[in-house]
Motif scaffolding. Structure first.
Motif, PDB file in Angstrom:
ATOM      1  N   THR A   8       0.820  -1.294  -0.083  1.00  0.00           N
ATOM      2  CA  THR A   8      -0.110  -0.207  -0.063  1.00  0.00           C
ATOM      3  C   THR A   8       0.522   1.176   0.179  1.00  0.00           C
ATOM      4  OG1 THR A   8      -1.755  -1.061   1.149  1.00  0.00           O
ATOM      5  CG2 THR A   8      -1.454   1.520   1.314  1.00  0.00           C
ATOM      6  N   ALA A   9       2.098   0.729   0.838  1.00  0.00           N
ATOM      7  CA  ALA A   9       2.702   2.364   1.329  1.00  0.00           C
ATOM      8  C   ALA A   9       3.680   2.831  -0.401  1.00  0.00           C
ATOM      9  CB  ALA A   9       3.956   2.262   2.009  1.00  0.00           C
ATOM     10  N   ILE A  10       3.871   1.367  -0.974  1.00  0.00           N
ATOM     11  CA  ILE A  10       4.860   1.284  -2.442  1.00  0.00           C
ATOM     12  C   ILE A  10       3.569   1.961  -3.385  1.00  0.00           C
ATOM     13  CG2 ILE A  10       5.392   0.148  -4.208  1.00  0.00           C
ATOM     14  CD1 ILE A  10       6.623  -1.271  -2.404  1.00  0.00           C
ATOM     15  N   ALA A  12       1.259   4.220  -2.873  1.00  0.00           N
ATOM     16  CA  ALA A  12       1.042   5.763  -3.130  1.00  0.00           C
ATOM     17  C   ALA A  12       2.017   6.206  -3.196  1.00  0.00           C
ATOM     18  CB  ALA A  12       0.725   5.926  -0.806  1.00  0.00           C
ATOM     19  N   ALA A  13       3.393   5.965  -3.254  1.00  0.00           N
ATOM     20  CA  ALA A  13       4.321   6.574  -3.625  1.00  0.00           C
ATOM     21  C   ALA A  13       4.361   6.529  -4.624  1.00  0.00           C
ATOM     22  CB  ALA A  13       5.402   6.045  -3.126  1.00  0.00           C
ATOM     23  N   LEU A  14       4.422   5.384  -5.376  1.00  0.00           N
ATOM     24  CA  LEU A  14       4.556   5.361  -7.440  1.00  0.00           C
ATOM     25  C   LEU A  14       3.072   6.735  -7.539  1.00  0.00           C
ATOM     26  CD1 LEU A  14       5.324   1.720  -7.914  1.00  0.00           C
ATOM     27  CD2 LEU A  14       6.330   4.166  -7.779  1.00  0.00           C
ATOM     28  N   THR A  15       2.033   6.443  -7.296  1.00  0.00           N
ATOM     29  CA  THR A  15       0.819   6.973  -7.305  1.00  0.00           C
ATOM     30  C   THR A  15       1.525   8.366  -7.192  1.00  0.00           C
ATOM     31  OG1 THR A  15      -0.492   5.213  -7.070  1.00  0.00           O
ATOM     32  CG2 THR A  15      -1.475   8.321  -7.075  1.00  0.00           C
ATOM     33  N   TYR A  16       1.574   9.228  -6.428  1.00  0.00           N
ATOM     34  CA  TYR A  16       2.069  10.356  -6.136  1.00  0.00           C
ATOM     35  C   TYR A  16       3.486  10.318  -6.872  1.00  0.00           C
ATOM     36  CZ  TYR A  16       4.132  14.175  -3.575  1.00  0.00           C
ATOM     37  OH  TYR A  16       4.725  15.561  -3.141  1.00  0.00           O
ATOM     38  N   SER A  17       4.531   9.669  -7.492  1.00  0.00           N
ATOM     39  CA  SER A  17       5.281  10.149  -7.855  1.00  0.00           C
ATOM     40  C   SER A  17       4.718  10.554  -9.301  1.00  0.00           C
ATOM     41  CB  SER A  17       6.456   8.783  -8.302  1.00  0.00           C
ATOM     42  OG  SER A  17       7.320   9.346  -9.193  1.00  0.00           O
ATOM     43  N   THR A  20       3.388  13.891  -9.670  1.00  0.00           N
ATOM     44  CA  THR A  20       4.249  15.182  -9.157  1.00  0.00           C
ATOM     45  C   THR A  20       5.209  15.283 -11.298  1.00  0.00           C
ATOM     46  OG1 THR A  20       5.963  14.151  -8.061  1.00  0.00           O
ATOM     47  CG2 THR A  20       4.110  15.331  -6.898  1.00  0.00           C
TER      48      THR A  20
END
Length: 137
Positions: A8-10, A12-17, A20
């Motif tokens: 889930t954390a990965i 979320a980080a990929l979606t944010y990346s 941006t």
């Protein structure tokens, strides 16, 4: 459970990346469009000379779509941005408007604003602004 939290954390980080990276790309495209618009004003200032540039330039809002930029030495289109068309790049509709003012007889101030939609807040579009003063020399 630990693997689920990590995945889930990965995600979320990929979606944010991705988000941006896309915004940086759109901001870069918008800055290029703003610079292109300002270059037209610089070109006209150089070609026409101060007197013609100053007298031929309307104050107020000028819509700068790709198809209404003046040819070298021609006057800018009349003022008005009510129905400014879009410039589509990378699948995004950008609008480019120039606001021209003449604070005195030896200065022209130009502000170019390029906007594109903000998906998360439609009433608050993203924008890039470029400002330049032209002076008689």
């Amino acid at each position: 459970a630990v693997v689920g939290v990590i995945l889930t954390a990965i995600a979320a980080a990929l979606t944010y990346s991705v988000k941006t990276t896309a915004q940086a790309r759109y901001r870069s495209l918008a800055a290029g469009l703003a610079n292109e618009g300002m270059e037209v004003f610089r070109r006209e200032r150089a070609l026409q000379g101060w007197s013609d540039f100053y007298s031929n330039l309307s104050t107020g809002c000028l819509c700068l779509t790709a198809d209404n930029l003046p040819d070298p030495g021609e006057s800018f289109p009349g003022a008005g941005c009510d129905s400014c068309g879009a410039i589509v790049q990378a699948g995004v509709a950008f609008t480019r408007e120039a606001t021209v003012s003449k604070p005195n007889d030896s200065t022209v101030a130009v502000t170019i604003v390029v906007q594109w939609p903000n998906v998360s807040a439609p009433s608050n579009p993203h924008q890039v602004e470029l400002v330049q003063e032209f002076r008689e020399y």
